[in-house]
Design an enzyme around this catalytic site. Structure first.
Site, short mmCIF file in Angstrom:
data_model
loop_
_atom_site.label_atom_id
_atom_site.label_comp_id
_atom_site.label_asym_id
_atom_site.label_seq_id
_atom_site.Cartn_x
_atom_site.Cartn_y
_atom_site.Cartn_z
N SER A 190 -13.12 4.97 -8.41
CA SER A 190 -12.77 5.90 -9.50
C SER A 190 -12.16 5.15 -10.68
O SER A 190 -12.54 5.36 -11.83
CB SER A 190 -11.75 6.94 -9.05
OG SER A 190 -12.01 7.39 -7.77
N GLU A 231 0.84 -1.21 0.00
CA GLU A 231 0.00 0.00 0.00
C GLU A 231 0.86 1.25 0.00
O GLU A 231 1.85 1.33 0.74
CB GLU A 231 -0.90 -0.03 1.25
CG GLU A 231 -2.25 0.57 1.02
CD GLU A 231 -3.09 -0.26 0.04
OE1 GLU A 231 -3.06 0.07 -1.16
OE2 GLU A 231 -3.76 -1.20 0.48
N HIS A 232 0.46 2.20 -0.83
CA HIS A 232 1.19 3.46 -0.98
C HIS A 232 2.63 3.21 -1.42
O HIS A 232 3.56 3.88 -0.93
CB HIS A 232 1.14 4.29 0.32
CG HIS A 232 -0.19 4.95 0.53
ND1 HIS A 232 -0.57 6.09 -0.13
CD2 HIS A 232 -1.24 4.60 1.31
CE1 HIS A 232 -1.79 6.44 0.25
NE2 HIS A 232 -2.23 5.54 1.11
N GLY A 263 -11.95 3.17 -0.72
CA GLY A 263 -10.67 2.48 -0.87
C GLY A 263 -10.76 1.24 -1.74
O GLY A 263 -9.82 0.45 -1.80
N ASP A 315 2.94 2.23 -4.98
CA ASP A 315 2.92 2.17 -6.45
C ASP A 315 3.41 3.47 -7.08
O ASP A 315 3.76 3.49 -8.25
CB ASP A 315 1.55 1.75 -7.00
CG ASP A 315 0.42 2.72 -6.71
OD1 ASP A 315 0.58 3.59 -5.82
OD2 ASP A 315 -0.63 2.61 -7.37
N ASP A 345 -4.54 0.66 -9.44
CA ASP A 345 -5.98 0.43 -9.52
C ASP A 345 -6.44 0.19 -10.95
O ASP A 345 -7.22 -0.73 -11.24
CB ASP A 345 -6.74 1.63 -8.94
CG ASP A 345 -6.34 1.90 -7.50
OD1 ASP A 345 -5.64 1.07 -6.91
OD2 ASP A 345 -6.73 2.96 -6.98
C1 GLA Z 1 -5.14 4.73 -4.29
C2 GLA Z 1 -4.36 5.01 -5.57
C3 GLA Z 1 -3.38 3.88 -5.86
C4 GLA Z 1 -2.52 3.54 -4.64
C5 GLA Z 1 -3.38 3.38 -3.40
C6 GLA Z 1 -2.56 3.21 -2.16
O1 GLA Z 1 -5.98 3.64 -4.47
O2 GLA Z 1 -5.24 5.17 -6.66
O3 GLA Z 1 -2.59 4.22 -6.98
O4 GLA Z 1 -1.52 4.50 -4.45
O5 GLA Z 1 -4.25 4.48 -3.21
O6 GLA Z 1 -1.80 2.05 -2.23
#
Ligand code: GLA
Length: 394
Positions: free
Chosen positions: A134, A34-35, A130, A37, A178
């Site tokens: 989008s 997580e966080h 989360g 990419d 995503d």
């Molecule tokens: C959102 C962003 C992703 C990623 C996550 C955290 O979903 O769209 O690109 O950074 O947060 O992992």
């Protein structure tokens, strides 16, 4: 998966005929990574059986008319005036419409032909939770436009165009995870994705575990701005470390021992940020290995560690998400739990022994209600295939 029955009814009601096509694009949970990419790291997402659905037909003009079924709102904009972000009446586009308009803008920039469109959108990916609502919308529109205008690009390129829309039209500096996951999902598998090289492989989810999603009921607070700040902090940390470690282009290139050795290069505020990313990258690589070996218990431990890191170092959790993870950790059969997605509210993902999953769902919901005086939606999810077209049939 078949389209929700009210989608076709709504399309016929709005436009007086059946749509040419229906596009489906799934949301996702991220199991680990997580966080990272936007620091070129590795991620382990799963496309889930919550999707955006778009029924669409080409129109004779350059106008795009969208009926958002869940909001009961309609909007129309012209493909010729995308830069202005205005509807046909000259009013600012509402926030949700920036996603389809942004996709059109990005596709046009890349030189792809577009048609005007009449469409109805519905989604059961909860917004701001989360689960990538989008990206699901972006990918549904990109998939529909590609089919209606009769051109084709590889799914990775389409994912990048959707990311470009979100980064430079909507203004959220998201990574590629995503959009990648919505387009590449594989039934019953997680995807191990290297966000630098774009190499990926699928990893089977062990049959004896279930994925349980728990929605804290709190929508993302501070969404875009806090997210963009985290990204800027990671980039600054990478820049500072690269002065001592010339091979570093992003935090993904820093090993835990290098970070320890060169911590002094970073101001105190950036140290926990870098520590999260560096340790999370290590967890994903280890996680992919143990998952391939079918070792769900070890994978679950990494999920708990990942949550602690997001809570204490990266500071993107919330009291509600922490409560969900803490409660989950005490329920029999729970192997791992962590917040999923950007955080600041939204959902947790839980890895639960399949035999215990439905009891887990009930108990997590009940204990959360007691502890936080709030209702959580908790459900067992499935890994599904990525975006595509589904037959138009009643
Ligand atoms: C959102 C962003 C992703 C990623 C996550 C955290 O979903 O769209 O690109 O950074 O947060 O992992």
């Amino acid at each position: 998966m078949s389209a929700p029955p009210n989608l076709l009814q709504a399309f016929e009601r709005e436009f007086g005929h059946l749509p040419r096509l229906i596009a489906r694009a799934p949301g996702r949970v991220n199991l680990l990574g997580e966080h990272v990419d936007y620091s070129d790291g590795w991620v382990l997402p799963v496309a889930i059986d919550r999707c955006a659905w778009l029924a669409a037909s080409p129109s004779q003009s350059t106008e795009v008319s969208i009926h958002a079924l869940d909001l009961g709102e309609s909007i129309a904009f012209d493909l010729k005036g995308l830069e202005d972000k205005l509807d046909l009446a000259g009013e600012d586009l509402p926030a949700w419409a920036l996603y389809p308009a942004g996709v059109a803008w990005a596709l046009r920039h890349a030189g792809h032909a577009l048609t005007g469109m009449q469409c109805v959108l519905t989604s059961d990916v909860p917004i701001g939770s989360g689960l990538s609502s989008s990206a699901a919308i972006e990918v549904a529109f990109a998939t529909a436009w590609q089919a209606l205008a009769d051109w084709q690009v590889p799914p990775m390129a389409l994912a990048q165009l959707c990311q470009h829309a979100e980064n430079d039209y909507v203004g959220v500096q998201c990574g590629l995870m995503d959009q990648f996951c919505s387009l590449h999902g594989i039934r019953d598998h997680a995807l191990c994705f290297d966000t630098r090289t774009h190499e990926w492989e699928c990893v089977p989810l062990p049959a004896e575990v279930s994925l349980v999603i728990a929605d804290s009921g709190v929508r993302r607070r501070l969404g875009g701005s806090a997210y963009n700040q985290r990204r800027a902090a990671c980039e600054q940390a990478a820049r500072l470390l690269s002065e001592r470690l010339p091979n570093v282009r992003a935090l993904r290139d820093v090993t835990p021992s290098e970070l320890q050795e060169h911590e002094q290069a970073l101001p105190p505020s950036l140290r926990p940020i870098a520590e999260h990313v560096v340790s999370e990258c290590k967890r994903v690589r280890l996680g992919a290995e143990v998952l391939k070996a079918g070792d769900a218990a070890s994978f679950g431990k990494l999920m708990f560690e990942g949550h602690a890191s997001l809570r204490d170092l990266y500071e993107v959790s919330s009291p509600e998400l922490d409560a969900l993870v803490e409660i989950a950790s005490g329920i029999p059969g729970c192997l791992g739990a962590r917040l999923t997605g950007a955080g600041f509210g939204g959902c947790t993902i839980n890895l639960v022994e399949a035999a215990e999953a439905s009891a887990f769902v009930d108990r997590l919901a009940a204990e959360y209600q007691r502890k936080m005086d709030r209702e959580a939606m908790v459900w067992i999810s499935r890994a599904v295939d990525g975006a595509g077209l589904v037959p138009v049939s009643r």
